[in-house]
Design an enzyme around this catalytic site. Structure first.
Site, PDB file in Angstrom:
ATOM      1  N   CYS A   1       0.852  -1.188   0.000  1.00 30.94           N
ATOM      2  CA  CYS A   1       0.000   0.000   0.000  1.00 30.94           C
ATOM      3  C   CYS A   1       0.887   1.237   0.000  1.00 30.94           C
ATOM      4  O   CYS A   1       2.095   1.160   0.013  1.00 30.94           O
ATOM      5  CB  CYS A   1      -0.895  -0.016   1.237  1.00 30.94           C
ATOM      6  SG  CYS A   1      -1.748  -1.576   1.507  1.00 30.94           S
TER       7      CYS A   1
ATOM      8  N   ARG B   1       2.167   1.794  -6.817  1.00 28.81           N
ATOM      9  CA  ARG B   1       2.376   0.736  -5.837  1.00 28.81           C
ATOM     10  C   ARG B   1       1.224  -0.273  -5.844  1.00 28.81           C
ATOM     11  O   ARG B   1       1.345  -1.363  -5.293  1.00 28.81           O
ATOM     12  CB  ARG B   1       2.534   1.336  -4.434  1.00 28.81           C
ATOM     13  CG  ARG B   1       3.775   2.183  -4.277  1.00 28.81           C
ATOM     14  CD  ARG B   1       3.853   2.794  -2.897  1.00 28.81           C
ATOM     15  NE  ARG B   1       4.049   1.787  -1.873  1.00 28.81           N
ATOM     16  CZ  ARG B   1       5.217   1.312  -1.485  1.00 28.81           C
ATOM     17  NH1 ARG B   1       6.327   1.755  -2.068  1.00 28.81           N
ATOM     18  NH2 ARG B   1       5.321   0.421  -0.536  1.00 28.81           N
TER      19      ARG B   1
ATOM     20  N   TRP C   1      -4.103  -1.929  -0.790  1.00 30.01           N
ATOM     21  CA  TRP C   1      -4.075  -3.123  -1.627  1.00 30.01           C
ATOM     22  C   TRP C   1      -4.577  -4.257  -0.742  1.00 30.01           C
ATOM     23  O   TRP C   1      -3.912  -4.649   0.217  1.00 30.01           O
ATOM     24  CB  TRP C   1      -2.646  -3.380  -2.116  1.00 30.01           C
ATOM     25  CG  TRP C   1      -2.524  -4.435  -3.176  1.00 30.01           C
ATOM     26  CD1 TRP C   1      -2.660  -4.272  -4.517  1.00 30.01           C
ATOM     27  CD2 TRP C   1      -2.186  -5.816  -2.977  1.00 30.01           C
ATOM     28  NE1 TRP C   1      -2.437  -5.463  -5.167  1.00 30.01           N
ATOM     29  CE2 TRP C   1      -2.152  -6.420  -4.252  1.00 30.01           C
ATOM     30  CE3 TRP C   1      -1.928  -6.593  -1.845  1.00 30.01           C
ATOM     31  CZ2 TRP C   1      -1.860  -7.768  -4.421  1.00 30.01           C
ATOM     32  CZ3 TRP C   1      -1.636  -7.934  -2.016  1.00 30.01           C
ATOM     33  CH2 TRP C   1      -1.606  -8.513  -3.301  1.00 30.01           C
TER      34      TRP C   1
ATOM     35  N   ASN D   1       0.556  -0.012   6.572  1.00 25.66           N
ATOM     36  CA  ASN D   1       0.979  -0.921   5.509  1.00 25.66           C
ATOM     37  C   ASN D   1       1.526  -2.185   6.160  1.00 25.66           C
ATOM     38  O   ASN D   1       2.146  -2.118   7.216  1.00 25.66           O
ATOM     39  CB  ASN D   1       2.100  -0.309   4.664  1.00 25.66           C
ATOM     40  CG  ASN D   1       1.607   0.806   3.777  1.00 25.66           C
ATOM     41  OD1 ASN D   1       0.422   1.055   3.676  1.00 25.66           O
ATOM     42  ND2 ASN D   1       2.541   1.492   3.143  1.00 25.66           N
ATOM     43  N   GLY D   2       1.334  -3.318   5.490  1.00 26.20           N
ATOM     44  CA  GLY D   2       1.868  -4.571   6.012  1.00 26.20           C
ATOM     45  C   GLY D   2       0.764  -5.523   6.427  1.00 26.20           C
ATOM     46  O   GLY D   2      -0.397  -5.360   6.058  1.00 26.20           O
TER      47      GLY D   2
ATOM     48  N   GLU E   1      11.680 -13.584 -18.565  1.00 30.34           N
ATOM     49  CA  GLU E   1      11.316 -12.188 -18.353  1.00 30.34           C
ATOM     50  C   GLU E   1      10.311 -11.707 -19.402  1.00 30.34           C
ATOM     51  O   GLU E   1       9.369 -10.980 -19.088  1.00 30.34           O
ATOM     52  CB  GLU E   1      12.574 -11.311 -18.369  1.00 30.34           C
ATOM     53  CG  GLU E   1      12.311  -9.825 -18.232  1.00 30.34           C
ATOM     54  CD  GLU E   1      11.654  -9.427 -16.916  1.00 30.34           C
ATOM     55  OE1 GLU E   1      11.234  -8.261 -16.803  1.00 30.34           O
ATOM     56  OE2 GLU E   1      11.565 -10.270 -16.003  1.00 30.34           O
TER      57      GLU E   1
ATOM     58  N   LYS F   1       6.529 -10.189 -18.637  1.00 29.95           N
ATOM     59  CA  LYS F   1       6.036  -8.912 -19.150  1.00 29.95           C
ATOM     60  C   LYS F   1       4.684  -9.099 -19.837  1.00 29.95           C
ATOM     61  O   LYS F   1       3.772  -8.286 -19.680  1.00 29.95           O
ATOM     62  CB  LYS F   1       7.040  -8.302 -20.140  1.00 29.95           C
ATOM     63  CG  LYS F   1       8.252  -7.727 -19.492  1.00 29.95           C
ATOM     64  CD  LYS F   1       7.911  -6.469 -18.694  1.00 29.95           C
ATOM     65  CE  LYS F   1       8.862  -6.263 -17.551  1.00 29.95           C
ATOM     66  NZ  LYS F   1       8.775  -7.241 -16.468  1.00 29.95           N
TER      67      LYS F   1
ATOM     68  N   GLU G   1       1.997  -9.770 -17.082  1.00 28.35           N
ATOM     69  CA  GLU G   1       1.766  -8.659 -16.172  1.00 28.35           C
ATOM     70  C   GLU G   1       0.833  -7.603 -16.738  1.00 28.35           C
ATOM     71  O   GLU G   1      -0.081  -7.136 -16.050  1.00 28.35           O
ATOM     72  CB  GLU G   1       3.103  -7.971 -15.826  1.00 28.35           C
ATOM     73  CG  GLU G   1       3.950  -8.704 -14.817  1.00 28.35           C
ATOM     74  CD  GLU G   1       5.241  -7.957 -14.555  1.00 28.35           C
ATOM     75  OE1 GLU G   1       5.573  -7.737 -13.385  1.00 28.35           O
ATOM     76  OE2 GLU G   1       5.934  -7.584 -15.533  1.00 28.35           O
TER      77      GLU G   1
ATOM     78  N   LYS H   1       3.836  -2.435  -7.062  1.00 23.53           N
ATOM     79  CA  LYS H   1       5.235  -2.232  -7.428  1.00 23.53           C
ATOM     80  C   LYS H   1       6.177  -2.808  -6.391  1.00 23.53           C
ATOM     81  O   LYS H   1       7.137  -3.497  -6.722  1.00 23.53           O
ATOM     82  CB  LYS H   1       5.494  -0.731  -7.603  1.00 23.53           C
ATOM     83  CG  LYS H   1       6.922  -0.395  -8.035  1.00 23.53           C
ATOM     84  CD  LYS H   1       7.208  -0.904  -9.423  1.00 23.53           C
ATOM     85  CE  LYS H   1       8.582  -0.482  -9.906  1.00 23.53           C
ATOM     86  NZ  LYS H   1       8.907  -1.105 -11.203  1.00 23.53           N
TER      87      LYS H   1
END
Length: 621
Positions: free
Chosen positions: A2, A27, A76, A112-113, A494, A498, A501, A616
């Protein structure tokens, strides 16, 4: 995952909070809220679902909520579905209106957390008459602060100290007390938090971009530390309530680096920044004579000679850097390398030699699993080295050695430029290890090759219109397979990520030789198979694997180096990248795959920079 912002000063707090939250949108979040106090008045709380713009509209661009002290949050969801009730800030009172509006509660806070033992704490608080309006662990945390504040009739710092010794998990916590106007109290464990100051203001944030427009002078609050913030002042405390002296750190990032700079999306801007940041990272560690200088990293030649093996431990794209680094290290440095997912390593019973080096790779320096893996390695007495982008981050502070990338702020959730800078650091380490251990007679030719990469990335970017055309053609694909061997396989990992995502297309990366051991059964007419073929000794073998797919109806895209034009006889769509020493081919071959994922996402009308369900900085397990 968050975002937190806070402000005390002489400005309208809501304006600073809303601007700061907008800078933290990358984020990841599903709801947002702010709480603002005007002098001695109770806090006014506003919470909304969805984008920050909804919060902006509900507060009339911040004009509808007055005061010069406040906290804000983007959520989040972890505990409880996304909803206005579950959104932060949360309050300590037994509110029937989910803590919105003017609240008379003793404590208002954001967090957050994850609080792992929130259920047992909730039961304890219910026995003492507390009622709960949300499904969140954060409401439990805020009410626990209230409980100790009232029970022991102590000050805010003591109440926070009594709280955090009784919770398990991670937190960046910011609270305002009704009895303490003009002050914000904070505590931290494992979740990121910075405190910015100038002469008359103080700022609180989860990440640097939120406050860059206001100050470059920040404090990094450590684990199990607390602080009392007031206008222009920050006083830090340990769990015993003793004050702690901290040094200010100056942020070197340019504020404009966190802006789009005329590009439609941050991701496209960051793709185009890769030549510059790759060059900057190289120049940071290579002197004018072309010699690698790791004095800033702190690694000595003697240490490098004595390491028996290297572990690369990371998550997501950073793990893909580790996979690629393994091939380069083992060939150039002749040292055994293992690559571990941080989420697996932290719970693994694997025996790691005491004379090994554990390399932790993380863009943010706050990745929860990677941070936990770092601490486990240190507990076992194993040397650690961090490759990170954020100065003063938790991983940077706790590792024995730190190698900073020079990517600048990366805003798009899908990493591009940070990944490329991490690769550069891995290449430099491999060359230095090879040289110091006597397994590389001269690395001058390799250094010359590395310094050609920025211009060659520019050359690849010139071909983006062809990739845009191809992306529009395949925007409706449902399944994509990436195949390659050796270093090419690591590039595929990778490229596939991409695609997943930001385009939401199911894609998988396979070592090309494994395709016929089950996966080829999924190939049907029109399935897109993307092959990466930069390794000369593996070129024909991978091409043969691609032909096996074509014979089953697949449509083939191939990526290889200039000169291998015979590939056009076999594949449907060819992409060429400049020649470079094949150890470093990943720095070029990944660019078309970044562009492909980007353009497919744009063609589908998706939110490129903030893909659904993602954040993020992953600061929870």
């Amino acid at each position: 995952m968050c975002g937190i912002v806070g402000y005390i000063g002489d400005k309208q707090a809501s304006h600073v909070l809303l601007e700061g939250l907008s800078k933290l949108e990358y984020r990841g979040y599903d709801s947002a809220g702010i709480a603002v106090r005007d002098g001695d008045s109770p806090a006014e709380v506003v919470k909304t679902m969805g984008k920050i713009k909804n919060l902006v509209e509900k507060t009339d661009n911040g004009n509808a909520i007055k005061g010069t002290c406040g906290i804000g949050h983007t959520r989040w969801a972890t505990h409880g579905a996304p909803s206005r009730v579950n959104a932060h800030p949360h309050v300590s009172g037994n509110c029937s209106n989910s803590g919105s509006g003017v609240v008379e509660s003793e404590v208002v806070g954001v967090h957050n957390g994850i609080i792992e033992n929130y259920q047992e704490l909730k039961v304890k608080l219910e026995r003492h008459g507390y009622q709960f309006y949300s499904q969140t662990d954060t409401e439990v945390l805020i009410k626990l602060v209230d409980y100790y504040y009232k029970k022991y009739k102590v000050g805010p710092i003591d109440a926070l100290a009594k709280t955090i010794v009784r919770v398990r998990g991670s937190y960046a916590l910011a609270v305002m007390f009704k009895d303490c106007p003009g002050k914000i109290y904070v505590a931290r464990k494992d979740s990121p938090m910075i405190i910015g100051v100038n002469d008359r203001e103080v700022f609180l944030a989860s990440d640097v971009p939120a406050i860059l427009n206001y100050t470059r002078n920040v404090y990094y609050i450590g684990n199990l530390e607390m602080a009392e913030l007031s206008a222009g002042s920050a006083v830090f405390y340990n769990l015993d309530g003793d004050t702690i002296e901290k040094d200010l750190t100056e942020i070197k990032w340019d504020a404009e680096a966190a802006q789009k700079g005329g590009y439609e999306h941050f991701m496209m801007k960051e793709i185009h920044e890769q030549p510059t940041v790759v060059s900057d990272t190289l120049h940071k560690y290579v002197d004018e004579k072309g010699t690698i200088n790791l004095s800033e990293v702190g690694l000595t030649v003697e240490e490098i000679k004595n390491f028996s093996e290297v572990y690369f431990v990371a998550c997501g794209s950073a793990w893909h850097v580790g996979v690629q680094a393994k091939y380069v290290f083992e060939d150039l440095a002749k040292i055994p390398v293992r690559v571990e997912l941080a989420s697996e390593f932290r719970y693994s019973k694997a025996v790691v030699n005491k004379d090994a080096l554990v390399v932790i790779i993380s863009q943010s320096g706050e990745t929860a699993d990677s941070l936990a893996a770092l601490r486990i390695a240190k507990e076992r007495g194993i040397k650690t080295l961090a490759i990170v982008n954020v100065v003063g981050s938790s991983i940077a502070r706790e590792a024995d050695h730190v190698m900073y990338t020079v990517a600048g702020p990366e805003i798009s959730v899908a990493t591009t430029k940070a990944y490329s800078c991490q690769l550069m650091c891995a290449y430099l380490l491999a060359l230095e290890f090879g040289h110091d251990r006597g397994n590389l007679e001269s690395y001058s030719s390799y250094m010359e090759e590395l310094f050609t990469i920025p211009d060659k990335i520019e050359k690849v970017l010139e071909d983006k219109e062809r990739i845009q055309w191809f992306a529009a053609k395949y925007a409706n694909a449902t399944d994509v397979f990436f195949i390659g061997r050796g270093i090419d396989y690591s590039i595929c990992l990778e490229g596939s990520l991409k695609m997943k995502e930001i385009s939401y297309i199911h894609s998988e990366a396979y070592a090309a030789g494994e395709l016929k051991h089950g996966t080829i059964s999924l190939i049907e007419d029109g399935t897109l198979v993307i092959g990466v073929l930069t390794q000369s000794d593996l070129y024909e073998k991978t091409l043969s694997n691609m032909m096996e797919c074509k014979s089953r109806g697949a449509y083939l895209m191939g990526i290889t180096a200039y000169g291998k034009y015979d590939m056009e006889d076999s594949v449907n769509f060819s992409v060429y990248v400049p020649k470079v020493d094949e150890h470093f081919a990943g720095s070029l071959a990944i660019i078309p795959l970044q562009l492909l994922g980007y353009y497919i996402s744009v063609s589908k009308g998706l939110d490129v920079d903030k893909p659904r369900n993602l954040a993020k900085s992953v600061t929870v397990e």
